[in-house]
Design an enzyme around this catalytic site. Structure first.
Site, PDB file in Angstrom:
ATOM      1  N   ARG A  98      11.112  44.500 -23.732  1.00  0.00           N
ATOM      2  CA  ARG A  98      11.084  45.958 -23.763  1.00  0.00           C
ATOM      3  C   ARG A  98      12.266  46.489 -22.960  1.00  0.00           C
ATOM      4  O   ARG A  98      12.623  45.931 -21.911  1.00  0.00           O
ATOM      5  CB  ARG A  98       9.762  46.499 -23.180  1.00  0.00           C
ATOM      6  CG  ARG A  98       8.554  46.244 -24.072  1.00  0.00           C
ATOM      7  CD  ARG A  98       8.611  47.087 -25.338  1.00  0.00           C
ATOM      8  NE  ARG A  98       7.454  46.930 -26.200  1.00  0.00           N
ATOM      9  CZ  ARG A  98       7.407  46.123 -27.249  1.00  0.00           C
ATOM     10  NH1 ARG A  98       8.439  45.359 -27.538  1.00  0.00           N
ATOM     11  NH2 ARG A  98       6.326  46.062 -28.008  1.00  0.00           N
ATOM     12  N   HIS A 155      17.189  45.360 -32.156  1.00  0.00           N
ATOM     13  CA  HIS A 155      15.737  45.156 -32.148  1.00  0.00           C
ATOM     14  C   HIS A 155      15.301  44.307 -33.348  1.00  0.00           C
ATOM     15  O   HIS A 155      14.437  44.704 -34.150  1.00  0.00           O
ATOM     16  CB  HIS A 155      15.005  46.493 -32.155  1.00  0.00           C
ATOM     17  CG  HIS A 155      13.613  46.379 -31.582  1.00  0.00           C
ATOM     18  ND1 HIS A 155      13.019  47.396 -30.880  1.00  0.00           N
ATOM     19  CD2 HIS A 155      12.698  45.370 -31.598  1.00  0.00           C
ATOM     20  CE1 HIS A 155      11.799  47.041 -30.507  1.00  0.00           C
ATOM     21  NE2 HIS A 155      11.591  45.801 -30.924  1.00  0.00           N
TER      22      HIS A 155
END
Length: 309
Positions: A224, A272
Site C-alpha cells: 500500500r 499497480h
C-alpha cells in the site's frame, strides 16, 4: 433463489459475470446475479471500490459483503456497513504477487539494472553473491507475505519476516513488536512491504526506520502506498543510504504526473500491477463463501473491524 448484487465499476461487470455464474453453477447455487437490484431484496453484495454503493443501510436482509479486493481500507470504516465483510484471498492474486515480487528481488539480487543499462561498451565483470548470502525481509506475514517469503526461501535467500503480532513460521526467523521492526530492518538488504493499510501501519518506513536499514538497501512496495513516507524515502535515496526503490502502489493513483517519483533515477514505478484479482479464481472464492453462509458455516477471510483487515 439467492439474490446477489454486483457492486463494482461498470467495466468489471462484463469481465466477472460469466465467471461468477459458472462458479455459482459449479457450487450448485441458485443465484440471481445482477448489477442493479432493489436493496431490500439483496442477500449478498459483491463489492469493489469506485462503484455506486456507499450507503448499506437499505440492504436490510444482506447476509454479507464480499470484497473483490484483498485490501478493504476503503470500506471497512463505513459506518453503514453493519453486516459481515470478507476480503479477497485469491490463489490467482497470490501467485501473481509472488511472481512479481520474486522477479524484482532477483533483479536487485543479480544487479540486472547495472548489467543491462550500459552505454559505455565496457566489459565489466560483476559476480553477485549466492541467494543464501542475501538477506531479504518481508514486512507483513499475512497470506501474501507468507507466500512470498516461502517462495524466496525456497530459492535459497536468507529470508526473515516481521509482523505486528508474534508469528512462528518453521525454518524462518520472525520478528514482531515491540522492537522487532528495528531488528528486522537492520538486516534488510532488500525489504518487501506487504502490510495492510491501517492507522497502525501508515509510514512504517519513515526517516527513523529507513535509517535502520543497511546502507545500500533496496525497497520493494507492492502493498500500500501509505506504508512509506514519500519525503523520507526521497531523502534517503538522495543521501544514498537507500540505493533503489521499486514502487507499485501510491497514496494517489494514478501517480500524478508531477510527482518526484517519476523523475528520480533510483525509483522504479509500476502502475499497480503486482497483484490483480483474477476473475476466474476470485469468482470461485466468492461462490464458496456464499455456499458456506447458506449452509450455516462460517465465512472465509472475515475482516476484523478493529484491526482493519
Amino acid at each position: 433463489m439467492i439474490n446477489v448484487l454486483f457492486s463494482a465499476p461498470h467495466e468489471r461487470w462484463e469481465a466477472y459475470a460469466p465467471h461468477l455464474r459458472a462458479a455459482f453453477d459449479a457450487a450448485s447455487l441458485n443465484v440471481h446475479l445482477a448489477p442493479d437490484l432493489p436493496p431490500d431484496q439483496v442477500d449478498y453484495v459483491i463489492y469493489a471500490p469506485r462503484g455506486d454503493l456507499d450507503d448499506f443501510t437499505p440492504y436490510t436482509r444482506c447476509k454479507a459483503v464480499l470484497s473483490l479486493w484483498a485490501g478493504v481500507e476503503q470500506i471497512v470504516g463505513n459506518d453503514t456497513l453493519t453486516m459481515p465483510l470478507t476480503r479477497m484471498v485469491d490463489p490467482g492474486l497470490t501467485r501473481g504477487m509472488v511472481e512479481w515480487v520474486t522477479g524484482h528481488v532477483l533483479r536487485y539480487h543479480l544487479d540486472m539494472d547495472r548489467d543491462i543499462i550500459r552505454t559505455d561498451a565496457q566489459w565489466d565483470v560483476h559476480v553477485p553473491p549466492l541467494a543464501a548470502e542475501r538477506s531479504v525481509v518481508v514486512l507483513g506475514l499475512g497470506a501474501l507475505g507468507l507466500a512470498v517469503a516461502e517462495t524466496l526461501k525456497g530459492i535459497g535467500f536468507d529470508v526473515s519476516g516481521w509482523s505486528r503480532t508474534a508469528k512462528s513460521i518453521p525454518g524462518m526467523r520472525t520478528f514482531h513488536e515491540p522492537g522487532g521492526l528495528t531488528a528486522a530492518l537492520s538486516r534488510a538488504e532488500i525489504a518487501i512491504l506487504l502490510l495492510p493499510d491501517t492507522p497502525a501501519t501508515e509510514n512504517t518506513l519513515n526517516a527513523h526506520t529507513l535509517a535502520q536499514m543497511p546502507k545500500g538497501g533496496r525497497i520493494i512496495n507492492p502493498g500500500r502506498g501509505a506504508l512509506i513516507d514519500d519525503d523520507a524515502l526521497l531523502e534517503a535515496l538522495d543521501a544514498r543510504h537507500i540505493a533503489h526503490a521499486t514502487l507499485d502502489v501510491f497514496r494517489v493513483e494514478p501517480l500524478p504526473a508531477d510527482h518526484p517519483f517519476w523523475s528520480h533515477p533510483n525509483i522504479t514505478v509500476t502502475p499497480h500491477i503486482a497483484a490483480e484479482t483474477r476473475a476466474g479464481t476470485a469468482s470461485q472464492v466468492i461462490a464458496e463463501n456464499i455456499r458456506r453462509c447458506e449452509a450455516g458455516q462460517s465465512l472465509l477471510h472475515l475482516v476484523d473491524r478493529q484491526t482493519g483487515y
